[in-house]
Motif scaffolding. Structure first.
Motif, PDB file in Angstrom:
ATOM      1  N   ARG A 144       0.835  -1.200   0.000  1.00 35.64           N
ATOM      2  CA  ARG A 144       0.000   0.000   0.000  1.00 35.64           C
ATOM      3  C   ARG A 144       0.874   1.257   0.000  1.00 35.64           C
ATOM      4  NH1 ARG A 144      -5.270  -0.830   0.990  1.00 35.64           N
ATOM      5  NH2 ARG A 144      -5.920  -2.914   1.729  1.00 35.64           N
ATOM      6  N   HIS A 145       0.366   2.289  -0.623  1.00 33.35           N
ATOM      7  CA  HIS A 145       1.028   3.598  -0.597  1.00 33.35           C
ATOM      8  C   HIS A 145      -0.014   4.607  -0.150  1.00 33.35           C
ATOM      9  CE1 HIS A 145       4.008   6.625  -1.624  1.00 33.35           C
ATOM     10  NE2 HIS A 145       3.061   7.321  -2.238  1.00 33.35           N
ATOM     11  N   HIS A 146       0.257   5.243   0.984  1.00 34.54           N
ATOM     12  CA  HIS A 146      -0.717   6.152   1.591  1.00 34.54           C
ATOM     13  C   HIS A 146      -2.075   5.475   1.735  1.00 34.54           C
ATOM     14  CE1 HIS A 146       2.190   9.304   1.490  1.00 34.54           C
ATOM     15  NE2 HIS A 146       2.170   9.449   0.170  1.00 34.54           N
ATOM     16  N   GLY A 147      -2.040   4.204   2.121  1.00 33.33           N
ATOM     17  CA  GLY A 147      -3.258   3.454   2.366  1.00 33.33           C
ATOM     18  C   GLY A 147      -3.894   2.825   1.152  1.00 33.33           C
ATOM     19  N   ARG A 148      -3.438   3.174  -0.034  1.00 37.77           N
ATOM     20  CA  ARG A 148      -4.024   2.658  -1.271  1.00 37.77           C
ATOM     21  C   ARG A 148      -3.274   1.420  -1.740  1.00 37.77           C
ATOM     22  NH1 ARG A 148      -3.795   5.611  -7.175  1.00 37.77           N
ATOM     23  NH2 ARG A 148      -5.222   4.201  -8.277  1.00 37.77           N
ATOM     24  N   LEU A 149      -4.006   0.371  -2.122  1.00 39.89           N
ATOM     25  CA  LEU A 149      -3.388  -0.845  -2.628  1.00 39.89           C
ATOM     26  C   LEU A 149      -2.824  -0.590  -4.017  1.00 39.89           C
ATOM     27  CD1 LEU A 149      -2.906  -3.901  -2.073  1.00 39.89           C
ATOM     28  CD2 LEU A 149      -5.065  -4.329  -3.299  1.00 39.89           C
ATOM     29  N   VAL A 150      -1.497  -0.766  -4.167  1.00 44.71           N
ATOM     30  CA  VAL A 150      -0.854  -0.447  -5.448  1.00 44.71           C
ATOM     31  C   VAL A 150      -0.153  -1.638  -6.080  1.00 44.71           C
ATOM     32  CG1 VAL A 150      -0.589   1.980  -4.837  1.00 44.71           C
ATOM     33  CG2 VAL A 150       1.268   0.367  -4.323  1.00 44.71           C
ATOM     34  N   ALA A 151      -0.011  -2.742  -5.362  1.00 48.97           N
ATOM     35  CA  ALA A 151       0.631  -3.932  -5.929  1.00 48.97           C
ATOM     36  C   ALA A 151       0.113  -5.160  -5.197  1.00 48.97           C
ATOM     37  CB  ALA A 151       2.152  -3.856  -5.831  1.00 48.97           C
ATOM     38  N   LEU A 152       0.141  -6.290  -5.905  1.00 46.22           N
ATOM     39  CA  LEU A 152      -0.512  -7.501  -5.406  1.00 46.22           C
ATOM     40  C   LEU A 152       0.159  -8.737  -5.984  1.00 46.22           C
ATOM     41  CD1 LEU A 152      -3.115  -9.047  -4.256  1.00 46.22           C
ATOM     42  CD2 LEU A 152      -4.163  -8.537  -6.465  1.00 46.22           C
ATOM     43  N   ALA A 153       0.195  -9.803  -5.206  1.00 49.71           N
ATOM     44  CA  ALA A 153       0.576 -11.129  -5.684  1.00 49.71           C
ATOM     45  C   ALA A 153       0.093 -12.138  -4.664  1.00 49.71           C
ATOM     46  CB  ALA A 153       2.089 -11.260  -5.885  1.00 49.71           C
ATOM     47  N   GLY A 154      -0.182 -13.361  -5.107  1.00 48.76           N
ATOM     48  CA  GLY A 154      -0.665 -14.364  -4.164  1.00 48.76           C
ATOM     49  C   GLY A 154      -0.619 -15.766  -4.713  1.00 48.76           C
ATOM     50  N   GLU A 155      -1.304 -16.661  -4.024  1.00 49.75           N
ATOM     51  CA  GLU A 155      -1.281 -18.089  -4.327  1.00 49.75           C
ATOM     52  C   GLU A 155      -2.611 -18.524  -4.938  1.00 49.75           C
ATOM     53  OE1 GLU A 155       1.485 -19.108  -0.383  1.00 49.75           O
ATOM     54  OE2 GLU A 155      -0.534 -19.919  -0.565  1.00 49.75           O
ATOM     55  N   ARG A 156      -2.524 -19.370  -5.973  1.00 52.88           N
ATOM     56  CA  ARG A 156      -3.744 -19.843  -6.621  1.00 52.88           C
ATOM     57  C   ARG A 156      -3.766 -21.376  -6.618  1.00 52.88           C
ATOM     58  NH1 ARG A 156      -5.319 -17.410 -12.460  1.00 52.88           N
ATOM     59  NH2 ARG A 156      -3.590 -18.740 -13.092  1.00 52.88           N
ATOM     60  N   LEU A 157      -3.496 -22.034  -7.741  1.00 51.69           N
ATOM     61  CA  LEU A 157      -3.548 -23.492  -7.788  1.00 51.69           C
ATOM     62  C   LEU A 157      -2.562 -24.101  -6.797  1.00 51.69           C
ATOM     63  CD1 LEU A 157      -3.775 -24.190 -11.635  1.00 51.69           C
ATOM     64  CD2 LEU A 157      -5.641 -24.091  -9.963  1.00 51.69           C
ATOM     65  N   HIS A 158      -2.973 -25.220  -6.185  1.00 52.11           N
ATOM     66  CA  HIS A 158      -2.156 -25.831  -5.135  1.00 52.11           C
ATOM     67  C   HIS A 158      -2.101 -27.343  -5.326  1.00 52.11           C
ATOM     68  CE1 HIS A 158      -1.205 -25.975  -0.520  1.00 52.11           C
ATOM     69  NE2 HIS A 158      -0.245 -26.496  -1.261  1.00 52.11           N
ATOM     70  N   PRO A 159      -1.373 -27.818  -6.357  1.00 48.25           N
ATOM     71  CA  PRO A 159      -1.146 -29.258  -6.465  1.00 48.25           C
ATOM     72  C   PRO A 159      -0.249 -29.717  -5.315  1.00 48.25           C
ATOM     73  CG  PRO A 159      -0.561 -28.082  -8.501  1.00 48.25           C
ATOM     74  CD  PRO A 159      -0.729 -27.061  -7.430  1.00 48.25           C
ATOM     75  N   PRO A 160      -0.301 -30.981  -4.947  1.00 43.96           N
ATOM     76  CA  PRO A 160       0.558 -31.453  -3.864  1.00 43.96           C
ATOM     77  C   PRO A 160       2.034 -31.123  -4.114  1.00 43.96           C
ATOM     78  CG  PRO A 160      -1.052 -33.125  -4.407  1.00 43.96           C
ATOM     79  CD  PRO A 160      -1.180 -32.064  -5.464  1.00 43.96           C
TER      80      PRO A 160
END
Length: 241
Positions: A144-160
């Motif tokens: 976040r920059h000054h409280g605003r979400l400006v970048a993102l990444a995360g987890e999706r498919l989860h094979p063993p």
């Protein structure tokens, strides 16, 4: 029945990652009929069958989606009778071979309360499909920059043993600062802490993203095609001895 796949001949869990996830760590999400499964419509747009060359799996998929229903299936170039291709997209799969993974102190964990902001950023940057409950698939981190979400990444498919890094995006006004790279490294660090391996997908035509991922330690594993197919008639179930 004629089913064509551009998958490599050697079997690997990442050859069919959605099926491996939906019958493994993401089984609690699965809407399943026999040899076919999908995520709920508000979680992810992915369907999977156990074997693209198994007519029984396609019959199960037909039951799952219903008459006139559509399914987003990886690896299909020519579906069996009773199905038509609505559209296709070409992609690449990359795996972590030399990524320097490390936490990002400025990153914050995102949850359901952040979904409106996440969806707004996704709509402006278009990194790929993201739905109201995609956040439930794994850990999502943001900057976040000054409280605003400006970048993102995360987890999706989860094979063993594996976890896909997805939804990597940065507000256009904040690009060029390495925010996405820091988030990818941070998400990867969490994946490795669980003893798993990071991987990701990118559109084949997004050469800038592919070069970036390769420059930070990902290696191209394979190319594939994603197809949206529609059920147009009764699925053909071949009798087996």
């Amino acid at each position: 029945m004629s089913t064509a796949s551009i998958e490599a001949t050697a079997a690997h869990i990442l050859d069919n990652p959605a099926w491996a996830a939906l019958t493994g760590p993401h089984a609690h999400f699965a809407e399943r009929v026999g040899r076919a499964a999908r995520y709920p419509a508000d979680v992810a747009p992915f369907h999977a069958v156990a074997d693209l060359d198994d007519p029984r799996a396609w019959a199960d998929l037909a039951t799952l989606v219903g008459p006139g229903g559509t399914a987003s299936v990886r690896g299909v170039t020519e579906p069996p009778p009773g199905w038509e291709v609505v559209r296709t997209g070409h992609g690449v799969q990359l795996v972590d071979t030399a990524l320097h993974a490390e936490p990002a102190p400025e990153a914050v964990r995102l949850g359901p309360a952040d979904v409106p902001e996440i969806l707004d950023l996704i709509a402006r940057t278009e990194p790929g499909p993201y739905l109201p409950r995609t956040v439930d698939m794994g850990t999502y981190l943001g900057i976040r920059h000054h409280g605003r979400l400006v970048a993102l990444a995360g987890e999706r498919l989860h094979p063993p043993g594996w976890t896909e890094i997805s939804a990597v995006c940065t507000d256009p006004a904040y690009r060029g600062r390495g925010l996405a790279t820091r988030l990818v490294r941070a998400v990867a660090a969490g994946i490795r802490e669980r003893g798993e391996h990071p991987f990701l997908h990118a559109a084949a035509g997004n050469t800038n993203a592919i070069r970036l991922y390769e420059s930070i330690g990902f290696t191209l594993r394979r190319r594939t095609v994603f197809a949206l197919v529609r059920r147009i008639g009764a699925a053909v179930l071949e009798e087996t001895a």
